[in-house]
Scaffold this active site. Sequence first.
Site, PDB file in Angstrom:
ATOM      1  N   PRO A 212       0.796  -1.224   0.000  1.00 24.68           N
ATOM      2  CA  PRO A 212       0.000   0.000   0.000  1.00 24.68           C
ATOM      3  C   PRO A 212       0.833   1.282   0.000  1.00 24.68           C
ATOM      4  CG  PRO A 212       0.005  -1.006   2.177  1.00 24.68           C
ATOM      5  CD  PRO A 212       0.647  -1.994   1.242  1.00 24.68           C
ATOM      6  N   ASN A 213       0.291   2.251  -0.678  1.00 22.65           N
ATOM      7  CA  ASN A 213       0.830   3.622  -0.764  1.00 22.65           C
ATOM      8  C   ASN A 213       2.059   3.751  -1.654  1.00 22.65           C
ATOM      9  OD1 ASN A 213      -1.138   4.666   1.144  1.00 22.65           O
ATOM     10  ND2 ASN A 213       0.010   3.561   2.712  1.00 22.65           N
TER      11      ASN A 213
ATOM     12  N   ARG B 179       5.237  11.039  -2.444  1.00 22.15           N
ATOM     13  CA  ARG B 179       5.038  10.640  -1.037  1.00 22.15           C
ATOM     14  C   ARG B 179       6.343  10.782  -0.246  1.00 22.15           C
ATOM     15  NH1 ARG B 179       4.853   4.427   1.100  1.00 22.15           N
ATOM     16  NH2 ARG B 179       4.300   4.927   3.246  1.00 22.15           N
TER      17      ARG B 179
ATOM     18  N   TYR C  75      11.539   8.559   0.903  1.00 25.44           N
ATOM     19  CA  TYR C  75      11.430   7.560  -0.164  1.00 25.44           C
ATOM     20  C   TYR C  75      12.052   7.994  -1.487  1.00 25.44           C
ATOM     21  CZ  TYR C  75       8.242   5.360   3.147  1.00 25.44           C
ATOM     22  OH  TYR C  75       7.707   4.785   4.272  1.00 25.44           O
TER      23      TYR C  75
ATOM     24  N   ASN D 242       7.994  -5.772  -1.592  1.00 29.89           N
ATOM     25  CA  ASN D 242       8.003  -4.663  -0.649  1.00 29.89           C
ATOM     26  C   ASN D 242       6.584  -4.603  -0.096  1.00 29.89           C
ATOM     27  OD1 ASN D 242       7.991  -2.330   0.820  1.00 29.89           O
ATOM     28  ND2 ASN D 242       9.010  -1.081  -0.744  1.00 29.89           N
TER      29      ASN D 242
ATOM     30  N   ALA E 229       3.532  -1.075   4.531  1.00 32.21           N
ATOM     31  CA  ALA E 229       3.041  -1.097   5.927  1.00 32.21           C
ATOM     32  C   ALA E 229       2.617  -2.496   6.375  1.00 32.21           C
ATOM     33  CB  ALA E 229       1.891  -0.115   6.076  1.00 32.21           C
TER      34      ALA E 229
ATOM     35  N   HIS F  76       4.662  -4.877   8.753  1.00 33.64           N
ATOM     36  CA  HIS F  76       4.661  -4.773  10.211  1.00 33.64           C
ATOM     37  C   HIS F  76       3.362  -5.261  10.827  1.00 33.64           C
ATOM     38  CE1 HIS F  76       7.947  -2.252   8.910  1.00 33.64           C
ATOM     39  NE2 HIS F  76       7.116  -1.381   8.367  1.00 33.64           N
TER      40      HIS F  76
ATOM     41  N   ASP G  87       1.783 -15.911   5.913  1.00 34.71           N
ATOM     42  CA  ASP G  87       1.245 -17.264   5.708  1.00 34.71           C
ATOM     43  C   ASP G  87       1.099 -17.573   4.220  1.00 34.71           C
ATOM     44  OD1 ASP G  87       1.149 -17.694   8.434  1.00 34.71           O
ATOM     45  OD2 ASP G  87      -1.030 -17.514   8.615  1.00 34.71           O
TER      46      ASP G  87
ATOM     47  N   GLU H  95      12.715  -9.832   0.628  1.00 34.82           N
ATOM     48  CA  GLU H  95      11.989  -8.661   1.135  1.00 34.82           C
ATOM     49  C   GLU H  95      12.816  -7.403   0.873  1.00 34.82           C
ATOM     50  OE1 GLU H  95      11.218  -9.065   5.332  1.00 34.82           O
ATOM     51  OE2 GLU H  95      10.666  -6.952   5.568  1.00 34.82           O
TER      52      GLU H  95
ATOM     53  N   HIS I  40      12.891  -3.008   1.153  1.00 30.35           N
ATOM     54  CA  HIS I  40      12.341  -1.718   1.571  1.00 30.35           C
ATOM     55  C   HIS I  40      13.222  -0.607   1.028  1.00 30.35           C
ATOM     56  CE1 HIS I  40       9.572  -3.671   4.274  1.00 30.35           C
ATOM     57  NE2 HIS I  40      10.573  -4.461   4.630  1.00 30.35           N
ATOM     58  N   LEU I  41      12.593   0.450   0.555  1.00 30.17           N
ATOM     59  CA  LEU I  41      13.350   1.598   0.045  1.00 30.17           C
ATOM     60  C   LEU I  41      14.127   2.273   1.173  1.00 30.17           C
ATOM     61  CD1 LEU I  41      10.375   2.903  -2.052  1.00 30.17           C
ATOM     62  CD2 LEU I  41      12.549   2.145  -3.040  1.00 30.17           C
ATOM     63  N   SER I  42      13.453   2.466   2.289  1.00 29.48           N
ATOM     64  CA  SER I  42      14.076   3.167   3.422  1.00 29.48           C
ATOM     65  C   SER I  42      14.705   2.155   4.370  1.00 29.48           C
ATOM     66  CB  SER I  42      13.018   3.988   4.168  1.00 29.48           C
ATOM     67  OG  SER I  42      12.035   3.129   4.752  1.00 29.48           O
TER      68      SER I  42
ATOM     69  N   ARG J 208      14.175   4.024  11.630  1.00 30.60           N
ATOM     70  CA  ARG J 208      12.920   4.769  11.742  1.00 30.60           C
ATOM     71  C   ARG J 208      12.155   4.376  13.017  1.00 30.60           C
ATOM     72  NH1 ARG J 208       9.883   4.436   6.255  1.00 30.60           N
ATOM     73  NH2 ARG J 208       8.722   6.120   7.271  1.00 30.60           N
TER      74      ARG J 208
ATOM     75  N   ARG K 208       8.389   0.005  13.020  1.00 31.12           N
ATOM     76  CA  ARG K 208       8.851  -0.498  11.712  1.00 31.12           C
ATOM     77  C   ARG K 208      10.001  -1.494  11.853  1.00 31.12           C
ATOM     78  NH1 ARG K 208       6.268   3.087   8.073  1.00 31.12           N
ATOM     79  NH2 ARG K 208       5.946   5.094   9.062  1.00 31.12           N
TER      80      ARG K 208
HETATM   81  C1  DQA Z   1       8.580   0.747   3.247  1.00 35.69           C
HETATM   82  C2  DQA Z   1       8.788   0.913   4.762  1.00 35.69           C
HETATM   83  C3  DQA Z   1       7.490   0.673   5.508  1.00 35.69           C
HETATM   84  O1  DQA Z   1       7.692   0.826   6.916  1.00 35.69           O
HETATM   85  C4  DQA Z   1       6.445   1.687   5.069  1.00 35.69           C
HETATM   86  O2  DQA Z   1       5.200   1.426   5.701  1.00 35.69           O
HETATM   87  C5  DQA Z   1       6.292   1.762   3.595  1.00 35.69           C
HETATM   88  C6  DQA Z   1       7.473   1.640   2.733  1.00 35.69           C
HETATM   89  C7  DQA Z   1       9.861   1.093   2.449  1.00 35.69           C
HETATM   90  O3  DQA Z   1       9.915   0.715   1.280  1.00 35.69           O
HETATM   91  O4  DQA Z   1      10.768   1.742   2.976  1.00 35.69           O
HETATM   92  O5  DQA Z   1       5.204   2.024   3.084  1.00 35.69           O
HETATM   93  O6  DQA Z   1       8.264  -0.603   2.974  1.00 35.69           O
END
Ligand code: DQA
Length: 146
Positions: free
Chosen positions: A11-12, A19, A24, A75, A78, A81, A88, A99, A101-103, A108, A112
């Site tokens: 999401p997002n 964003r 990011y 990725n 959210a 977490h 599953d 897995e 993650h950009l950040s 953080r 997270r």
């Molecule tokens: C994220 C890190 C997550 O904590 C966050 O909710 C995201 C992006 C990242 O790519 O850094 O939406 O997965």
Amino acid sequence: MPRTLLVLNGPNLNLLGSREPATYGHETLADIQALCCRTGDALDLNIEFQQTNHEGQLIDWIHQARGRVAGIVINPAAWTHTSVAIRDALVASEVPVIEVHLSNVHKREEFRHHSFVSGIAVGVICGLGSNGYRMAIEHFAHLLKA
Ligand code: DQA
């Protein structure tokens, strides 16, 4: 096993570019998709790239990956977490997972720092921006060669 990798985004992430750019970066999801496809082309891997804001949709895509793709780069954003259901589904798919993650989630907020996915992943890449996606695809190419 076909040389297909599934790259899944939670999401997002459709809002990348506008964003929270300080966290990011300025690249859009389309930029990241193009990077993944270029990387896949160079390694003779077919890339299926998806994003959704609906958890059930992500779970359906994971179910459909079973026996069909060589690896999943995810990725989960959210849902990383929060979602036992995604963990599953990934286990049930029996497809190896990396897995991304950009950040750097460990730099953080405390909430997270825990991931439901990390414990079942081949590996985790965080904090390297879109490069993390490229490295995950390259690692799958390496595993497929072995
Ligand atoms: C994220 C890190 C997550 O904590 C966050 O909710 C995201 C992006 C990242 O790519 O850094 O939406 O997965």
